[in-house]
Design a protein around this motif. Structure first.
Motif, PDB file in Angstrom:
ATOM      1  N   THR A   1       0.682  -1.146   0.230  1.00  0.00           N
ATOM      2  CA  THR A   1      -0.280   0.477   0.033  1.00  0.00           C
ATOM      3  C   THR A   1       0.982   1.519  -0.166  1.00  0.00           C
ATOM      4  N   GLU A   2       2.020   0.326   0.431  1.00  0.00           N
ATOM      5  CA  GLU A   2       3.061   2.354   0.001  1.00  0.00           C
ATOM      6  C   GLU A   2       3.802   1.916  -0.899  1.00  0.00           C
TER       7      GLU A   2
ATOM      8  N   LEU B   1       4.359   1.648 -12.901  1.00  0.00           N
ATOM      9  CA  LEU B   1       2.930   0.845 -12.712  1.00  0.00           C
ATOM     10  C   LEU B   1       2.115   0.085 -11.750  1.00  0.00           C
ATOM     11  N   GLU B   2       3.337  -0.511 -10.876  1.00  0.00           N
ATOM     12  CA  GLU B   2       2.573  -1.476  -9.903  1.00  0.00           C
ATOM     13  C   GLU B   2       2.212  -0.299  -8.952  1.00  0.00           C
ATOM     14  N   ASN B   3       2.915   0.471  -8.230  1.00  0.00           N
ATOM     15  CA  ASN B   3       2.261   1.929  -7.778  1.00  0.00           C
ATOM     16  C   ASN B   3       0.946   2.577  -7.896  1.00  0.00           C
ATOM     17  N   MET B   4       0.665   2.079  -8.873  1.00  0.00           N
ATOM     18  CA  MET B   4      -0.937   2.588  -9.555  1.00  0.00           C
ATOM     19  C   MET B   4      -1.118   1.584  -9.024  1.00  0.00           C
ATOM     20  N   ALA B   5      -1.618   0.359  -8.174  1.00  0.00           N
ATOM     21  CA  ALA B   5      -2.658  -0.571  -8.050  1.00  0.00           C
ATOM     22  C   ALA B   5      -2.226  -0.844  -6.225  1.00  0.00           C
TER      23      ALA B   5
ATOM     24  N   THR C   1      -3.947  -4.140  -4.602  1.00  0.00           N
ATOM     25  CA  THR C   1      -4.324  -5.221  -4.972  1.00  0.00           C
ATOM     26  C   THR C   1      -3.680  -6.255  -5.164  1.00  0.00           C
ATOM     27  N   LEU C   2      -4.064  -7.270  -5.337  1.00  0.00           N
ATOM     28  CA  LEU C   2      -3.781  -9.153  -5.663  1.00  0.00           C
ATOM     29  C   LEU C   2      -2.612  -9.077  -6.789  1.00  0.00           C
ATOM     30  N   TYR C   3      -1.230  -8.248  -6.936  1.00  0.00           N
ATOM     31  CA  TYR C   3      -0.796  -8.986  -8.175  1.00  0.00           C
ATOM     32  C   TYR C   3       0.042 -10.113  -8.796  1.00  0.00           C
ATOM     33  N   VAL C   4      -0.536 -10.147 -10.289  1.00  0.00           N
ATOM     34  CA  VAL C   4      -0.437 -11.140 -11.143  1.00  0.00           C
ATOM     35  C   VAL C   4       1.195 -11.555 -11.781  1.00  0.00           C
ATOM     36  N   ASN C   5       2.128 -11.506 -10.843  1.00  0.00           N
ATOM     37  CA  ASN C   5       3.320 -11.413 -11.254  1.00  0.00           C
ATOM     38  C   ASN C   5       3.486 -11.868 -12.272  1.00  0.00           C
ATOM     39  N   VAL C   6       3.434 -13.769 -12.479  1.00  0.00           N
ATOM     40  CA  VAL C   6       3.072 -14.235 -13.609  1.00  0.00           C
ATOM     41  C   VAL C   6       2.466 -15.586 -13.539  1.00  0.00           C
TER      42      VAL C   6
ATOM     43  N   GLY D   1     -13.245  -7.666  -1.545  1.00  0.00           N
ATOM     44  CA  GLY D   1     -13.459  -6.002  -1.994  1.00  0.00           C
ATOM     45  C   GLY D   1     -11.533  -5.711  -2.741  1.00  0.00           C
ATOM     46  N   GLN D   2     -11.160  -6.448  -2.777  1.00  0.00           N
ATOM     47  CA  GLN D   2      -9.530  -5.850  -3.195  1.00  0.00           C
ATOM     48  C   GLN D   2      -9.355  -6.411  -4.544  1.00  0.00           C
TER      49      GLN D   2
END
Length: 188
Positions: free
Chosen positions: A84-85, A100-104, A107-112, A139-140
């Motif tokens: 979140t930071e 780009l990652e910092n814009m979300a 969230t649950l990030y799909v890395n691969v 809600g995530q």
């Protein structure tokens, strides 16, 4: 023909497959990075496998789920929660990705998300992605960053409700690619 699709948490025994699929999903960028980290008699793949073997970090076997087709390991998804930071920017190659990652945040990030070529078209990637999305807390949101022009991946994500939020120019460094932009997709 119907195939038996299943998933299971990754184990250390999956590390060679993980490294292979991470490089495949990254279109050779991981191998380029790993080559720069080689020491002594190591190969770039040795570096990738050592990184996947770590217990911590985004690219860790602990963040991976392996997908199987008819009992054989054929794909993988790696996810983690975006901080979140905002993350601080590091080497130039990663600046657009971290921006780009910092814009979300949160969230649950799909890395691969990757499937071996001989298992594509059987629904394994979609199955792994849907399972990961279903496991999120209520809600995530979810996010992914793709290289622009990866039409099959974009179509999959759009079909599940992801939308494009932003783009950044790709920094190539030593990476030999014809891609020019990164695209952030978000599911709210």
């Amino acid at each position: 023909m119907s195939h038996d699709l299943a998933s299971r948490p990754a184990t250390l025994a999956d590390v060679p497959l993980m490294a292979q699929l991470v490089d495949m999903a990254g279109e050779g960028l991981p191998m380029t990075l790993w080559a720069a980290m080689v020491q002594g008699d190591e190969t770039p793949m040795d570096v990738g496998m050592a990184r996947a073997s770590r217990d911590e970090g985004a690219f860790s076997w602990r963040n991976a789920v392996v997908g199987t087709v008819d009992g054989a390991s054929k794909g993988m998804i790696i996810t983690y929660d975006v901080a979140t930071e905002p993350e601080e920017i590091t080497p130039d190659l990663f600046v657009p990705l971290i921006e780009l990652e910092n814009m979300a945040p949160g969230t649950l990030y799909v890395n691969v998300l990757a499937v071996l070529p001989d298992a594509r078209g059987k629904g394994l990637g979609r199955s792994l992605l849907k399972e990961a999305l279903a496991a999120r807390p209520a809600g995530q949101g979810a996010s992914i960053i793709l290289a622009a022009g990866n039409d099959a991946a974009e179509a999959l994500y759009h079909s599940l409700g992801f939308r494009e939020v932003a783009r950044r120019p790709l920094v190539k460094g030593d990476w030999d690619t014809d891609r020019t932009e990164w695209v952030l997709l978000v599911l709210e």
